[in-house]
Scaffold this motif. Structure first.
Motif, PDB file in Angstrom:
ATOM      1  N   LEU A  64       1.298  -0.914   0.024  1.00 36.27           N
ATOM      2  CA  LEU A  64       0.252  -0.084  -0.248  1.00 36.27           C
ATOM      3  C   LEU A  64       0.636   0.561  -0.082  1.00 36.27           C
ATOM      4  O   LEU A  64       1.034   2.197   0.582  1.00 36.27           O
ATOM      5  CB  LEU A  64      -0.661  -0.197   1.294  1.00 36.27           C
ATOM      6  CG  LEU A  64      -1.896  -1.591   1.523  1.00 36.27           C
ATOM      7  CD1 LEU A  64      -2.729  -0.608   2.491  1.00 36.27           C
ATOM      8  CD2 LEU A  64      -3.094  -0.826   0.055  1.00 36.27           C
ATOM      9  N   ASN A  94      -9.193   1.098   2.738  1.00 35.05           N
ATOM     10  CA  ASN A  94      -8.040   1.585   2.390  1.00 35.05           C
ATOM     11  C   ASN A  94      -8.002   2.929   3.112  1.00 35.05           C
ATOM     12  O   ASN A  94      -7.209   4.314   3.093  1.00 35.05           O
ATOM     13  CB  ASN A  94      -7.852   2.012   1.354  1.00 35.05           C
ATOM     14  CG  ASN A  94      -7.622   0.496   0.610  1.00 35.05           C
ATOM     15  OD1 ASN A  94      -8.325  -0.498   0.476  1.00 35.05           O
ATOM     16  ND2 ASN A  94      -6.688   0.099   0.365  1.00 35.05           N
ATOM     17  N   ALA A 111      -5.813   8.379   2.256  1.00 40.36           N
ATOM     18  CA  ALA A 111      -6.449   6.877   2.926  1.00 40.36           C
ATOM     19  C   ALA A 111      -4.936   6.333   2.295  1.00 40.36           C
ATOM     20  O   ALA A 111      -3.727   7.113   1.839  1.00 40.36           O
ATOM     21  CB  ALA A 111      -7.531   6.469   1.048  1.00 40.36           C
ATOM     22  N   ARG A 112      -4.305   4.638   2.022  1.00 40.92           N
ATOM     23  CA  ARG A 112      -3.431   4.401   1.391  1.00 40.92           C
ATOM     24  C   ARG A 112      -4.254   3.268   0.615  1.00 40.92           C
ATOM     25  O   ARG A 112      -5.071   2.285   0.747  1.00 40.92           O
ATOM     26  CB  ARG A 112      -2.934   3.163   2.555  1.00 40.92           C
ATOM     27  CG  ARG A 112      -1.661   4.260   3.570  1.00 40.92           C
ATOM     28  CD  ARG A 112      -0.883   4.432   2.813  1.00 40.92           C
ATOM     29  NE  ARG A 112       0.066   5.054   3.527  1.00 40.92           N
ATOM     30  CZ  ARG A 112       1.784   4.792   2.893  1.00 40.92           C
ATOM     31  NH1 ARG A 112       2.287   4.829   2.430  1.00 40.92           N
ATOM     32  NH2 ARG A 112       3.046   6.096   4.033  1.00 40.92           N
ATOM     33  N   VAL A 113      -3.021   3.241  -1.039  1.00 46.07           N
ATOM     34  CA  VAL A 113      -3.880   2.194  -1.903  1.00 46.07           C
ATOM     35  C   VAL A 113      -2.572   1.807  -2.292  1.00 46.07           C
ATOM     36  O   VAL A 113      -1.445   2.248  -2.705  1.00 46.07           O
ATOM     37  CB  VAL A 113      -4.695   2.838  -3.648  1.00 46.07           C
ATOM     38  CG1 VAL A 113      -5.845   3.344  -2.661  1.00 46.07           C
ATOM     39  CG2 VAL A 113      -4.028   4.163  -3.811  1.00 46.07           C
ATOM     40  N   ARG A 114      -2.779   0.835  -3.472  1.00 43.03           N
ATOM     41  CA  ARG A 114      -1.225   0.015  -3.956  1.00 43.03           C
ATOM     42  C   ARG A 114      -0.713   0.956  -5.203  1.00 43.03           C
ATOM     43  O   ARG A 114      -0.051   1.050  -4.841  1.00 43.03           O
ATOM     44  CB  ARG A 114      -1.713  -1.361  -4.526  1.00 43.03           C
ATOM     45  CG  ARG A 114      -0.886  -1.741  -5.362  1.00 43.03           C
ATOM     46  CD  ARG A 114      -0.800  -3.161  -6.014  1.00 43.03           C
ATOM     47  NE  ARG A 114       0.160  -4.142  -6.305  1.00 43.03           N
ATOM     48  CZ  ARG A 114       0.056  -4.868  -6.781  1.00 43.03           C
ATOM     49  NH1 ARG A 114      -1.054  -5.736  -6.929  1.00 43.03           N
ATOM     50  NH2 ARG A 114       1.257  -5.946  -7.586  1.00 43.03           N
ATOM     51  N   GLY A 118      -5.510   1.063  -8.224  1.00 44.68           N
ATOM     52  CA  GLY A 118      -6.155   1.810  -6.489  1.00 44.68           C
ATOM     53  C   GLY A 118      -6.073   2.191  -6.021  1.00 44.68           C
ATOM     54  O   GLY A 118      -8.206   2.354  -5.656  1.00 44.68           O
ATOM     55  N   TYR A 119      -5.933   2.923  -6.087  1.00 42.09           N
ATOM     56  CA  TYR A 119      -6.794   4.133  -6.342  1.00 42.09           C
ATOM     57  C   TYR A 119      -8.139   4.442  -6.793  1.00 42.09           C
ATOM     58  O   TYR A 119      -9.624   5.309  -6.467  1.00 42.09           O
ATOM     59  CB  TYR A 119      -6.473   5.583  -6.066  1.00 42.09           C
ATOM     60  CG  TYR A 119      -7.170   7.526  -6.724  1.00 42.09           C
ATOM     61  CD1 TYR A 119      -8.175   7.652  -5.182  1.00 42.09           C
ATOM     62  CD2 TYR A 119      -7.349   8.167  -7.782  1.00 42.09           C
ATOM     63  CE1 TYR A 119      -8.627   9.276  -5.486  1.00 42.09           C
ATOM     64  CE2 TYR A 119      -8.089   9.034  -7.195  1.00 42.09           C
ATOM     65  CZ  TYR A 119      -9.078   9.375  -6.828  1.00 42.09           C
ATOM     66  OH  TYR A 119      -9.564  10.325  -6.029  1.00 42.09           O
ATOM     67  N   LEU A 122     -11.226   2.545  -4.872  1.00 41.77           N
ATOM     68  CA  LEU A 122     -11.654   3.377  -3.704  1.00 41.77           C
ATOM     69  C   LEU A 122     -12.804   4.343  -4.281  1.00 41.77           C
ATOM     70  O   LEU A 122     -13.294   4.399  -3.263  1.00 41.77           O
ATOM     71  CB  LEU A 122      -9.763   4.567  -2.760  1.00 41.77           C
ATOM     72  CG  LEU A 122     -10.624   5.095  -1.886  1.00 41.77           C
ATOM     73  CD1 LEU A 122     -11.265   4.219  -0.488  1.00 41.77           C
ATOM     74  CD2 LEU A 122      -9.459   5.369  -1.545  1.00 41.77           C
TER      75      LEU A 122
END
Length: 152
Positions: A64, A94, A111-114, A118-119, A122
């Motif tokens: 992430l 996330n 937020a945390r994404v890959r 991923g964003y 989300l």
């Protein structure tokens, strides 16, 4: 009214740096017995000063690595919308933090994404759960300071 004294503050400073240390080590560093430390920590938990104990995980190790700040604007400020927004943001893993703001934007989400995909996932999940007027995103290029310890 003070919630904690200087000895408690010293305990809290130590625990914010390393909550895994033994009561013996903590007591040695601040000049208290193991039992005195335990009683004070227990009292700090019971009064809500200590709200939890966690392990901090390296975001890269959890895949992430991309942190995003989402600036949310809404057309609705009624209680039902706010309840739905709170519920929606609390159910998305996330999303790490949500703040209701003053000024030009209504909410700020951290937020945390890959990655960008991923964003997008989300973003799609959030707008599917609650209607939002506008979302702008800023992506963190470099983390200079990201701490958890409060200055006591």
């Amino acid at each position: 009214m003070d919630i904690f004294d200087q000895t408690d503050a010293r305990i809290l400073k130590e625990l914010q740096q390393d909550a895994t240390q033994s009561l013996e080590a903590l007591g040695d560093s601040i000049g208290l017995s193991r039992n005195a430390c335990w009683r004070r920590i227990r009292a700090l938990e019971e009064t809500g000063v200590i709200t939890g104990r966690v392990a901090l995980v390296d975001p890269e190790a959890a895949d992430l690595g991309l942190m995003v700040f989402m600036q949310v604007r809404t057309h609705s400020h009624d209680p039902d919308w706010q309840t739905n927004f709170k519920k929606a943001t609390r159910t998305i893993p996330n999303i790490l933090s949500v703040y209701r703001m003053t000024g030009d934007l209504d909410y700020l989400i951290r937020a945390r994404v890959r990655d960008m995909a991923g964003y997008d996932a989300l973003y799609q999940q959030l707008i599917h759960l609650v209607p939002i007027a506008d979302v702008a995103a800023s992506f963190v290029m470099e983390e200079i300071k990201d701490g958890t310890a409060l200055p006591l």
